[in-house]
Design a protein around this motif. Structure first.
Motif, PDB file in Angstrom:
ATOM      1  N   VAL A 358       0.872  -1.178   0.000  1.00  0.00           N
ATOM      2  CA  VAL A 358       0.000   0.000   0.000  1.00  0.00           C
ATOM      3  C   VAL A 358       0.905   1.223   0.000  1.00  0.00           C
ATOM      4  CG1 VAL A 358      -1.807   1.268   1.215  1.00  0.00           C
ATOM      5  CG2 VAL A 358      -1.776  -1.245   1.289  1.00  0.00           C
ATOM      6  N   THR A 359       0.804   2.038  -1.051  1.00  0.00           N
ATOM      7  CA  THR A 359       1.698   3.200  -1.172  1.00  0.00           C
ATOM      8  C   THR A 359       0.889   4.472  -1.387  1.00  0.00           C
ATOM      9  OG1 THR A 359       1.943   2.823  -3.553  1.00  0.00           O
ATOM     10  CG2 THR A 359       3.578   1.830  -2.132  1.00  0.00           C
ATOM     11  N   ILE A 360       1.454   5.577  -0.923  1.00  0.00           N
ATOM     12  CA  ILE A 360       0.844   6.897  -1.100  1.00  0.00           C
ATOM     13  C   ILE A 360       1.874   7.821  -1.733  1.00  0.00           C
ATOM     14  CG2 ILE A 360      -0.179   8.896   0.048  1.00  0.00           C
ATOM     15  CD1 ILE A 360      -1.206   7.035   2.213  1.00  0.00           C
ATOM     16  N   CYS A 361       1.484   8.462  -2.842  1.00  0.00           N
ATOM     17  CA  CYS A 361       2.363   9.422  -3.528  1.00  0.00           C
ATOM     18  C   CYS A 361       1.684  10.778  -3.572  1.00  0.00           C
ATOM     19  CB  CYS A 361       2.664   8.965  -4.957  1.00  0.00           C
ATOM     20  SG  CYS A 361       3.570   7.414  -5.052  1.00  0.00           S
ATOM     21  N   ASP A 362       2.454  11.806  -3.236  1.00  0.00           N
ATOM     22  CA  ASP A 362       1.919  13.169  -3.224  1.00  0.00           C
ATOM     23  C   ASP A 362       2.296  13.883  -4.520  1.00  0.00           C
ATOM     24  OD1 ASP A 362       0.870  15.602  -2.516  1.00  0.00           O
ATOM     25  OD2 ASP A 362       2.615  16.203  -1.329  1.00  0.00           O
ATOM     26  N   LYS A 363       1.271  14.323  -5.274  1.00  0.00           N
ATOM     27  CA  LYS A 363       1.487  15.079  -6.510  1.00  0.00           C
ATOM     28  C   LYS A 363       0.891  16.478  -6.393  1.00  0.00           C
ATOM     29  CE  LYS A 363       3.488  11.621  -8.538  1.00  0.00           C
ATOM     30  NZ  LYS A 363       4.940  11.636  -8.794  1.00  0.00           N
ATOM     31  N   GLU A 365      -1.524  18.644  -6.252  1.00  0.00           N
ATOM     32  CA  GLU A 365      -2.961  18.843  -6.453  1.00  0.00           C
ATOM     33  C   GLU A 365      -3.739  17.531  -6.359  1.00  0.00           C
ATOM     34  OE1 GLU A 365      -3.619  20.907 -10.095  1.00  0.00           O
ATOM     35  OE2 GLU A 365      -2.689  22.762  -9.386  1.00  0.00           O
ATOM     36  N   HIS A 366      -3.026  16.413  -6.435  1.00  0.00           N
ATOM     37  CA  HIS A 366      -3.655  15.100  -6.311  1.00  0.00           C
ATOM     38  C   HIS A 366      -2.809  14.212  -5.422  1.00  0.00           C
ATOM     39  CE1 HIS A 366      -5.556  16.527 -10.063  1.00  0.00           C
ATOM     40  NE2 HIS A 366      -6.581  15.785  -9.675  1.00  0.00           N
ATOM     41  N   ILE A 367      -3.460  13.249  -4.813  1.00  0.00           N
ATOM     42  CA  ILE A 367      -2.743  12.243  -4.051  1.00  0.00           C
ATOM     43  C   ILE A 367      -3.088  10.884  -4.664  1.00  0.00           C
ATOM     44  CG2 ILE A 367      -4.585  11.997  -2.330  1.00  0.00           C
ATOM     45  CD1 ILE A 367      -2.347  11.542  -0.248  1.00  0.00           C
ATOM     46  N   LEU A 414     -17.950   5.347  -4.975  1.00  0.00           N
ATOM     47  CA  LEU A 414     -17.517   6.168  -3.836  1.00  0.00           C
ATOM     48  C   LEU A 414     -16.315   7.039  -4.193  1.00  0.00           C
ATOM     49  CD1 LEU A 414     -17.897   3.585  -0.908  1.00  0.00           C
ATOM     50  CD2 LEU A 414     -19.375   5.549  -1.425  1.00  0.00           C
ATOM     51  N   VAL A 415     -15.389   6.491  -4.981  1.00  0.00           N
ATOM     52  CA  VAL A 415     -14.243   7.285  -5.434  1.00  0.00           C
ATOM     53  C   VAL A 415     -14.720   8.430  -6.319  1.00  0.00           C
ATOM     54  CG1 VAL A 415     -12.162   7.271  -6.884  1.00  0.00           C
ATOM     55  CG2 VAL A 415     -12.567   5.410  -5.263  1.00  0.00           C
ATOM     56  N   LYS A 416     -15.660   8.135  -7.210  1.00  0.00           N
ATOM     57  CA  LYS A 416     -16.201   9.163  -8.106  1.00  0.00           C
ATOM     58  C   LYS A 416     -16.918  10.250  -7.316  1.00  0.00           C
ATOM     59  CE  LYS A 416     -18.877   9.646 -12.368  1.00  0.00           C
ATOM     60  NZ  LYS A 416     -19.710   8.928 -13.385  1.00  0.00           N
ATOM     61  N   MET A 417     -17.610   9.858  -6.248  1.00  0.00           N
ATOM     62  CA  MET A 417     -18.287  10.851  -5.402  1.00  0.00           C
ATOM     63  C   MET A 417     -17.278  11.776  -4.728  1.00  0.00           C
ATOM     64  SD  MET A 417     -21.352   8.576  -3.708  1.00  0.00           S
ATOM     65  CE  MET A 417     -21.982   9.947  -2.722  1.00  0.00           C
ATOM     66  N   LYS A 437      -6.741   8.054  -7.796  1.00  0.00           N
ATOM     67  CA  LYS A 437      -6.270   9.424  -7.972  1.00  0.00           C
ATOM     68  C   LYS A 437      -7.293  10.344  -7.315  1.00  0.00           C
ATOM     69  CE  LYS A 437      -5.240  12.880 -11.551  1.00  0.00           C
ATOM     70  NZ  LYS A 437      -5.281  13.162 -13.024  1.00  0.00           N
ATOM     71  N   LEU A 438      -6.886  10.969  -6.209  1.00  0.00           N
ATOM     72  CA  LEU A 438      -7.821  11.762  -5.412  1.00  0.00           C
ATOM     73  C   LEU A 438      -7.411  13.233  -5.414  1.00  0.00           C
ATOM     74  CD1 LEU A 438     -10.305  11.215  -3.512  1.00  0.00           C
ATOM     75  CD2 LEU A 438      -8.673  11.365  -1.622  1.00  0.00           C
TER      76      LEU A 438
END
Length: 472
Positions: A358-363, A365-367, A414-417, A437-438
């Motif tokens: 499980v990885t998290i990348c910070d971009k 404006e998006h995570i 739920l992601v789309k919401m 992509k959030l």
């Protein structure tokens, strides 16, 4: 039935060639002109020729149209003649600038002009030499030769000219009417084809929907029936053991069957929750409760809450992040369902000794949140379908992992919401990687204070989401 089909035609945009076969019109025009000794040509509503001239006289071709002045005067006469014919809706006979008798017969579609048949280049009486010598001077041609050519022009009675104009008018409009009706029939036919195609598509969609509905009820029936049967069987065994005087009823026995019943109760809750929430989403009744929170911490806690499940399956879980904190607005409860569903799938389809990252990348404006496993993988032809409701990679009841086929569809919704996107890459026998992509955003709210939750907060929900995973 045909009357109900929309076959409206924009007559203003129609051209002669749309309703009349130009080759047929040319042949008729040539034969008529030759037999009657009357010149003829057909023009569109702008005055541009659509046929070649038939039986034109030398007077017109070699002299009048040979000069710019004469050609322009002819064009003006034809224009005015066509306008008058269109205004009256019948043939209009007139004397042209060069002294010949001409006529214009409008070609009409429902009263609107789409073209004109021009004819004539005849006389109804002997020409006056002085008049034509004057015309020759005006258009700058040889006077004697012009007079000589006009004397060769056919002389007809006014009645014959009117009859010729009427014949051309009737035939041309008959052809145009036939062509227009054919055009309408073609459009009706096309409309019918489109209607049939639409109905075929609707029927196909209806059949697919019915198949999905049948599959859904079969799957849900299985998902509900299985845990109910297990609970019922466990209760019967407990009752039998309790009533058996020769059997010593212990806390260990009760705990064994109680655990089985509780897990299957969780399975029932999970299925029912998913079905209810999918229905809420479809009708727009499910809303998010957004709060500004540290999404990195939430995802880390959710991941840690399932480590024990992974350990029991001999699967290694690694959590890795580029950042320790990222405050953004999201619904923690719904995001927990998203993550638990993805992690549950990874554990189901990853064999002992496998890995889940499980990885998290910070971009900025998006995570980007990724769940990658070394599991069975997904066939390429299923990658576009797995987010559809009730779709399962292995839909048979004998598959090695349970599930209603609702989970990933719910995850996508739920992601789309959250205004995010979810994608998947996978290879059979290698594993799968789901990536969310959030968008990073903050909201204004008095209740946005960040709350740190301990791992126990996620335990009960984890039990529900992981209730269809069995351990040896």
């Amino acid at each position: 039935m045909i009357g109900n089909i929309n076959c409206d035609i924009d007559i203003d945009s129609l051209e002669i060639k749309d309703v009349i076969d130009i080759k047929l019109l040319q042949k008729f025009q040539d034969n008529f002109a030759e037999s009657m000794g009357i010149a003829s040509i057909t023009v569109d509503k702008s005055g541009n020729p659509v046929t070649t001239p038939s039986s034109y006289t030398s007077f017109c071709i070699d002299f009048v149209h040979s000069t710019t002045i004469g050609d322009n005067r002819c064009a003006e006469c034809h224009r005015k003649g066509g306008e008058e014919a269109a205004r009256t809706g019948k043939p209009y006979i007139y004397t042209c600038h060069a002294g010949l008798i001409d006529f214009a017969a409008p070609i009409l579609i429902e009263g609107k002009q789409i073209g004109t048949i021009l004819g004539g280049q005849v006389l109804t009486k002997s020409p006056e030499k002085s008049r034509y010598m004057q015309i020759a001077k005006e258009i700058d041609v040889d006077e004697d030769k012009l007079v000589e050519s006009v004397e060769k022009i056919k002389i007809l009675t006014e009645k014959n000219v009117a009859a010729a104009a009427e014949v051309l008018f009737i035939v041309a409009n008959a052809l145009s009417k036939i062509g227009y009706e054919e055009l309408k029939l073609k459009m009706i036919s096309k409309s019918l084809e489109i209607e049939v195609l639409k109905k075929d598509l609707l029927l196909e969609e209806s059949n697919k929907y019915n198949q999905l509905k049948t599959q859904f009820f079969s799957t849900i029936s299985h998902e509900l029936k299985t845990p109910i049967n297990i609970i019922s069987s466990s209760l019967q065994l407990l009752e039998k053991l309790y009533k058996d005087s020769s059997f010593t009823f212990t806390a260990e026995t009760f705990s064994k069957y109680s655990k089985v019943m509780k897990q299957n109760c969780h399975r029932l809750i999970r299925v029912i929750n998913n079905v209810v929430d999918m229905n809420k989403i479809e009708v727009g009744f499910l809303s998010l409760h957004l709060k500004n929170n540290n999404i990195v911490k939430v995802i880390e806690d959710i991941t840690l809450s399932i480590v024990e499940y992974a350990r029991l399956k001999n699967i290694n879980i690694v959590f890795d992040t580029e950042i320790e904190e990222k405050i953004t607005a999201f619904d923690e409860e719904q995001f927990e369902r998203i993550m638990l569903n993805l992690l549950s799938n990874s554990i189901k389809f990853t064999k002992p000794g496998g890995n889940i990252d499980v990885t998290i990348c910070d971009k900025k404006e998006h995570i980007f949140i990724s769940v990658k496993d070394t599991g069975d993988g997904i066939p390429q032809d299923m990658l576009e379908k797995i987010f559809n409701t009730f779709t399962q990679v292995d839909a048979s009841f004998r598959r090695h992992a349970e599930g209603s086929g609702i989970g990933l569809s719910l995850v996508k919704s739920l992601v789309k919401m959250h205004e995010g996107e979810i994608s998947v890459i996978s290879q059979l026998g290698v594993g799968s990687q789901f990536t969310i992509k959030l968008p990073v955003k903050l909201i204004d709210s008095e209740s946005n204070a960040h709350k740190d939750r301990d791992l126990n907060y996620h335990v009960e929900n984890t039990k529900i989401e992981f209730s269809d995973i069995y351990f040896d």
